[in-house]
Design an enzyme around this catalytic site. Structure first.
Site, PDB file in Angstrom:
ATOM      1  N   SER A   1       0.847  -1.185   0.000  1.00  0.00           N
ATOM      2  CA  SER A   1       0.000   0.000   0.000  1.00  0.00           C
ATOM      3  C   SER A   1       0.882   1.234   0.000  1.00  0.00           C
ATOM      4  O   SER A   1       1.930   1.252   0.643  1.00  0.00           O
ATOM      5  CB  SER A   1      -0.918   0.018   1.226  1.00  0.00           C
ATOM      6  OG  SER A   1      -1.621   1.238   1.312  1.00  0.00           O
TER       7      SER A   1
ATOM      8  N   LYS B   1     -13.834  -8.018  -6.165  1.00  0.00           N
ATOM      9  CA  LYS B   1     -14.778  -7.660  -7.230  1.00  0.00           C
ATOM     10  C   LYS B   1     -14.748  -6.149  -7.464  1.00  0.00           C
ATOM     11  O   LYS B   1     -14.458  -5.389  -6.527  1.00  0.00           O
ATOM     12  CB  LYS B   1     -16.196  -8.128  -6.882  1.00  0.00           C
ATOM     13  CG  LYS B   1     -16.812  -7.459  -5.641  1.00  0.00           C
ATOM     14  CD  LYS B   1     -17.480  -6.134  -5.963  1.00  0.00           C
ATOM     15  CE  LYS B   1     -17.864  -5.387  -4.749  1.00  0.00           C
ATOM     16  NZ  LYS B   1     -18.404  -4.045  -5.048  1.00  0.00           N
TER      17      LYS B   1
ATOM     18  N   ASP C   1     -20.660  -0.592  -8.843  1.00  0.00           N
ATOM     19  CA  ASP C   1     -19.737  -1.175  -7.865  1.00  0.00           C
ATOM     20  C   ASP C   1     -20.518  -1.978  -6.828  1.00  0.00           C
ATOM     21  O   ASP C   1     -20.173  -3.137  -6.570  1.00  0.00           O
ATOM     22  CB  ASP C   1     -18.903  -0.081  -7.202  1.00  0.00           C
ATOM     23  CG  ASP C   1     -17.967  -0.636  -6.145  1.00  0.00           C
ATOM     24  OD1 ASP C   1     -16.907  -1.153  -6.506  1.00  0.00           O
ATOM     25  OD2 ASP C   1     -18.325  -0.566  -4.946  1.00  0.00           O
TER      26      ASP C   1
END
Length: 307
Positions: free
Chosen positions: A35, A89, A167
């Site tokens: 990250s 996803k 989304d």
């Protein structure tokens, strides 16, 4: 022995869902985080996927919990390095990217898992079994939530590839494509785009069912207060209602069956099974419906959206 896993993207969904699910499963050892802005206490932290692959060749699995726009490059590098890859996803920002990743996984002999967490909600299997023995007459999806609550300040969702209201809407479509005993296709859609955004904030979808059932979906990202994640079903022998995104199920008027939030635990259990057996799981049917909605949808302009 537990597989060493690196988690890429340490945001809200990673802390709320991925990390607890990984740590609770003895098949996994969370060995590193990637990250630009955050890390996880007690494990190695890297700024990018290149640094991870260079410094931790012992890690065998990479789980990607980053926005869809950069995901292809990260996944491709991990696959080329011989790592098994798990995709949050949606699996990519385009179908072509997903097809390419699927082929790369085959060429390198590793596992690729395109996850759909809502499919793994507790009561989805029971609803699938209910529909398998009946003729569908009507199905209505109502998926309404508050984007400010679930994606505070996340500008990527409003950019091309971010999908906007799809989304969350793709979660409903992942359930739809799981519970039906046959495929359906989209026939039309209306998409509401804020005047200052590149992706929709609301959508209405219509589907063609081969048995003639009435089938539609409503997605909206402007709902305040209680959130709505419902699928209402009418068949030739009774009705059913799936709510709370799959945690609650009512069949033929019976008291609701209440589950719990096991979706990500089930995803990581499935990934462990796939890695052990040398298989991949890349079902793109929910994303096909989203792409068809953008292709067939009539665009409407609505008020500007600001966080």
């Amino acid at each position: 022995m537990a597989e060493k896993l690196a988690l890429v993207g340490i945001g809200k969904i990673a802390r709320d869902q991925h990390i607890p699910a990984i740590n609770a499963n003895p098949d996994w050892s969370l060995a590193a985080a990637v990250s630009r802005h955050a890390g996880v206490d007690g494990i190695d932290h890297f700024q990018d996927i290149d640094a991870l692959l260079e410094n931790r060749p012992d890690i065998t699995v990479v789980s990607l919990a980053i926005p869809p726009q950069p995901r292809f490059d990260y996944a491709a590098k991990a696959l080329r390095a011989g790592k098994h890859v798990m995709l949050e996803k949606p699996p990519g920002q385009s179908l072509a990217e997903c097809f390419t990743l699927e082929q790369m996984a085959k060429e390198h002999g590793v596992t690729l898992f395109a996850t759909w967490h809502s499919r793994h909600a507790d009561n989805v299997p029971a609803l699938k079994a209910f529909l398998a023995e009946r003729t569908l007459k009507r199905l209505k999806i109502t998926w309404k939530e508050d984007v400010r609550r679930w994606h505070p300040g996340q500008e990527w969702i409003w950019e091309p590839g971010g999908m906007g209201v799809f989304d969350p809407g793709i979660n409903a479509l992942s359930i739809l494509t799981e519970i039906l005993p046959y495929p359906v296709h989209l026939t039309g859609a209306t998409l509401e785009f804020p005047e200052n955004r590149a992706t929709p904030i609301a959508a209405n979808l219509d589907f063609a069912d081969p048995t003639g059932a009435e089938m539609s979906a409503v997605f909206d990202w402007r709902q305040e207060g209680p959130q709505t994640w419902d699928i209402d079903i009418e068949t030739d022998r009774g009705c059913a209602k799936l709510s709370l995104g799959g945690e609650r199920l009512e069949i033929e008027g019976a008291p609701a069956t209440q589950g719990a939030n096991h979706e990500y635990a089930n995803l990581y259990a499935r990934m462990a099974e796939l890695v052990k057996t040398g298989r991949s799981d890349v079902d793109l049917s929910p994303m096909i419906h989203v792409c068809d909605a953008f292709s067939l949808g009539r665009r409407l302009t609505t008020d500007a959206f600001h966080f």
